[in-house]
Motif scaffolding. Structure first.
Motif, mmCIF file in Angstrom:
data_model
loop_
_atom_site.group_PDB
_atom_site.id
_atom_site.type_symbol
_atom_site.label_atom_id
_atom_site.label_comp_id
_atom_site.label_asym_id
_atom_site.label_seq_id
_atom_site.Cartn_x
_atom_site.Cartn_y
_atom_site.Cartn_z
ATOM 1 N N ASN A 144 0.829 -1.206 0.000
ATOM 2 C CA ASN A 144 0.000 0.000 0.000
ATOM 3 C C ASN A 144 0.866 1.259 0.000
ATOM 4 O OD1 ASN A 144 -2.312 -1.554 0.036
ATOM 5 N ND2 ASN A 144 -2.685 -1.289 2.223
ATOM 6 N N MET A 145 1.946 1.230 0.777
ATOM 7 C CA MET A 145 2.857 2.377 0.795
ATOM 8 C C MET A 145 3.527 2.556 -0.564
ATOM 9 S SD MET A 145 4.882 2.206 4.432
ATOM 10 C CE MET A 145 6.039 3.472 3.931
ATOM 11 N N GLN A 146 3.957 1.444 -1.132
ATOM 12 C CA GLN A 146 4.708 1.497 -2.379
ATOM 13 C C GLN A 146 3.852 2.014 -3.542
ATOM 14 O OE1 GLN A 146 6.351 -2.280 -3.655
ATOM 15 N NE2 GLN A 146 8.191 -1.222 -4.352
ATOM 16 N N TYR A 147 2.596 1.611 -3.574
ATOM 17 C CA TYR A 147 1.734 1.960 -4.703
ATOM 18 C C TYR A 147 0.675 3.002 -4.340
ATOM 19 C CZ TYR A 147 3.989 -1.957 -6.937
ATOM 20 O OH TYR A 147 4.930 -2.795 -7.471
ATOM 21 N N ASP A 148 0.912 3.748 -3.267
ATOM 22 C CA ASP A 148 -0.036 4.781 -2.844
ATOM 23 C C ASP A 148 -0.309 5.773 -3.975
ATOM 24 O OD1 ASP A 148 -1.698 6.089 -0.946
ATOM 25 O OD2 ASP A 148 -0.094 7.563 -0.598
ATOM 26 N N ASP A 149 0.728 6.146 -4.682
ATOM 27 C CA ASP A 149 0.590 7.027 -5.853
ATOM 28 C C ASP A 149 1.156 6.270 -7.055
ATOM 29 O OD1 ASP A 149 0.596 8.952 -7.818
ATOM 30 O OD2 ASP A 149 1.788 10.413 -6.696
ATOM 31 N N PRO A 150 0.288 5.674 -7.880
ATOM 32 C CA PRO A 150 0.752 4.836 -8.989
ATOM 33 C C PRO A 150 1.598 5.579 -10.029
ATOM 34 C CG PRO A 150 -1.660 4.783 -8.805
ATOM 35 C CD PRO A 150 -1.153 5.731 -7.788
ATOM 36 N N GLU A 151 1.554 6.911 -10.006
ATOM 37 C CA GLU A 151 2.344 7.679 -10.974
ATOM 38 C C GLU A 151 3.711 8.082 -10.426
ATOM 39 O OE1 GLU A 151 0.044 10.847 -12.612
ATOM 40 O OE2 GLU A 151 -1.685 9.537 -12.951
ATOM 41 N N ARG A 156 8.768 6.172 -5.969
ATOM 42 C CA ARG A 156 8.189 5.450 -4.825
ATOM 43 C C ARG A 156 8.014 3.969 -5.156
ATOM 44 N NH1 ARG A 156 8.096 6.066 0.471
ATOM 45 N NH2 ARG A 156 6.137 5.517 1.417
ATOM 46 N N ILE A 157 7.533 3.690 -6.333
ATOM 47 C CA ILE A 157 7.299 2.300 -6.747
ATOM 48 C C ILE A 157 8.605 1.522 -6.796
ATOM 49 C CG2 ILE A 157 6.531 0.853 -8.690
ATOM 50 C CD1 ILE A 157 4.370 3.034 -9.205
ATOM 51 N N SER A 158 9.692 2.196 -7.138
ATOM 52 C CA SER A 158 10.983 1.500 -7.231
ATOM 53 C C SER A 158 11.774 1.529 -5.917
ATOM 54 C CB SER A 158 11.823 2.097 -8.363
ATOM 55 O OG SER A 158 12.106 3.462 -8.091
ATOM 56 N N PRO A 190 13.301 0.324 -2.666
ATOM 57 C CA PRO A 190 13.541 -1.033 -2.148
ATOM 58 C C PRO A 190 12.650 -1.344 -0.932
ATOM 59 C CG PRO A 190 15.614 0.119 -2.534
ATOM 60 C CD PRO A 190 14.505 1.128 -2.703
ATOM 61 N N ILE A 191 12.232 -2.579 -0.849
ATOM 62 C CA ILE A 191 11.343 -3.014 0.240
ATOM 63 C C ILE A 191 11.966 -2.716 1.607
ATOM 64 C CG2 ILE A 191 10.306 -5.040 1.351
ATOM 65 C CD1 ILE A 191 8.771 -4.119 -1.061
ATOM 66 N N SER A 192 13.274 -2.895 1.730
ATOM 67 C CA SER A 192 13.920 -2.649 3.033
ATOM 68 C C SER A 192 13.753 -1.190 3.458
ATOM 69 C CB SER A 192 15.399 -3.033 2.983
ATOM 70 O OG SER A 192 16.076 -2.272 1.992
ATOM 71 N N GLU A 193 13.807 -0.252 2.511
ATOM 72 C CA GLU A 193 13.594 1.154 2.838
ATOM 73 C C GLU A 193 12.139 1.425 3.203
ATOM 74 O OE1 GLU A 193 15.143 3.981 0.004
ATOM 75 O OE2 GLU A 193 16.949 2.754 -0.298
ATOM 76 N N LEU A 194 11.214 0.808 2.461
ATOM 77 C CA LEU A 194 9.794 0.946 2.782
ATOM 78 C C LEU A 194 9.510 0.417 4.182
ATOM 79 C CD1 LEU A 194 8.114 -0.157 -0.566
ATOM 80 C CD2 LEU A 194 8.042 2.125 0.450
ATOM 81 N N TYR A 195 10.106 -0.725 4.497
ATOM 82 C CA TYR A 195 9.911 -1.340 5.807
ATOM 83 C C TYR A 195 10.404 -0.415 6.917
ATOM 84 C CZ TYR A 195 10.406 -4.687 9.632
ATOM 85 O OH TYR A 195 10.339 -5.331 10.852
ATOM 86 N N ASP A 196 11.601 0.141 6.741
ATOM 87 C CA ASP A 196 12.145 1.061 7.751
ATOM 88 C C ASP A 196 11.240 2.275 7.935
ATOM 89 O OD1 ASP A 196 14.304 -0.628 8.152
ATOM 90 O OD2 ASP A 196 15.673 0.539 6.869
ATOM 91 N N GLU A 197 10.751 2.812 6.827
ATOM 92 C CA GLU A 197 9.843 3.966 6.896
ATOM 93 C C GLU A 197 8.521 3.577 7.562
ATOM 94 O OE1 GLU A 197 7.306 6.742 3.834
ATOM 95 O OE2 GLU A 197 9.201 5.895 3.110
ATOM 96 N N TRP A 198 8.018 2.409 7.208
ATOM 97 C CA TRP A 198 6.760 1.929 7.776
ATOM 98 C C TRP A 198 6.867 1.788 9.294
ATOM 99 C CZ3 TRP A 198 5.510 -2.657 10.316
ATOM 100 C CH2 TRP A 198 4.149 -2.886 10.486
#
Length: 132
Positions: free
Chosen positions: A28-35, A39-41, A43-51
């Motif tokens: 959900n965080m990664q694809y919050d703004d599909p454009e 954000r879409i690219s 890395p999951i580890s960065e998303l996880y840390d931010e989450w």
């Protein structure tokens, strides 16, 4: 897997969350703004840390590792006197109920012989730990 990572997984289980829930949160965080291609690219580890820092499960998240080491890393199944883990099943049929949702079972540590108390709390009388 570290003890802290085990704690994080157990926290999720205890709060009704699964690994699927975690993955969905990150997606959900990664694809919050599909454009937003950056954000879409991400890395999951960065998303996880931010989450962990900013989002969590509805703003709810496990304690940080430093706090866990100070407060929660104590093995609640260990005798507070000798430190050995007590695996014996505890008979709660003779427990003292304090009338405030706490059961106490007075017993002797099978390893060191110290008098200890097994405490249970909450509506389901979940095991809290041992005390002297």
């Amino acid at each position: 897997m570290t003890e802290y990572q085990k704690y994080q997984l157990q926290w999720m289980i205890n709060h009704g969350y699964s690994l699927d829930d975690l993955i969905q949160e990150l997606a959900n965080m990664q694809y919050d703004d599909p454009e937003d291609s950056d954000r879409i690219s991400t890395p999951i580890s960065e998303l996880y840390d931010e989450w962990i820092m900013d989002v969590g499960f509805g703003s709810e998240i496990w304690v940080c590792e430093d706090e866990w080491k100070q407060c929660e890393a104590v093995d609640k199944y260990a005798c507070p006197h000798c430190g050995r883990k007590i695996d014996d099943e505890i008979d709660t049929s003779f427990a003292d109920n304090d009338g405030y949702g706490t059961l106490k079972v007075y017993m002797t540590c099978p390893y060191c012989g110290a008098d200890i108390t097994a405490e249970y709390s909450g509506s389901g009388y979940d095991f809290v730990g041992f005390s002297i």
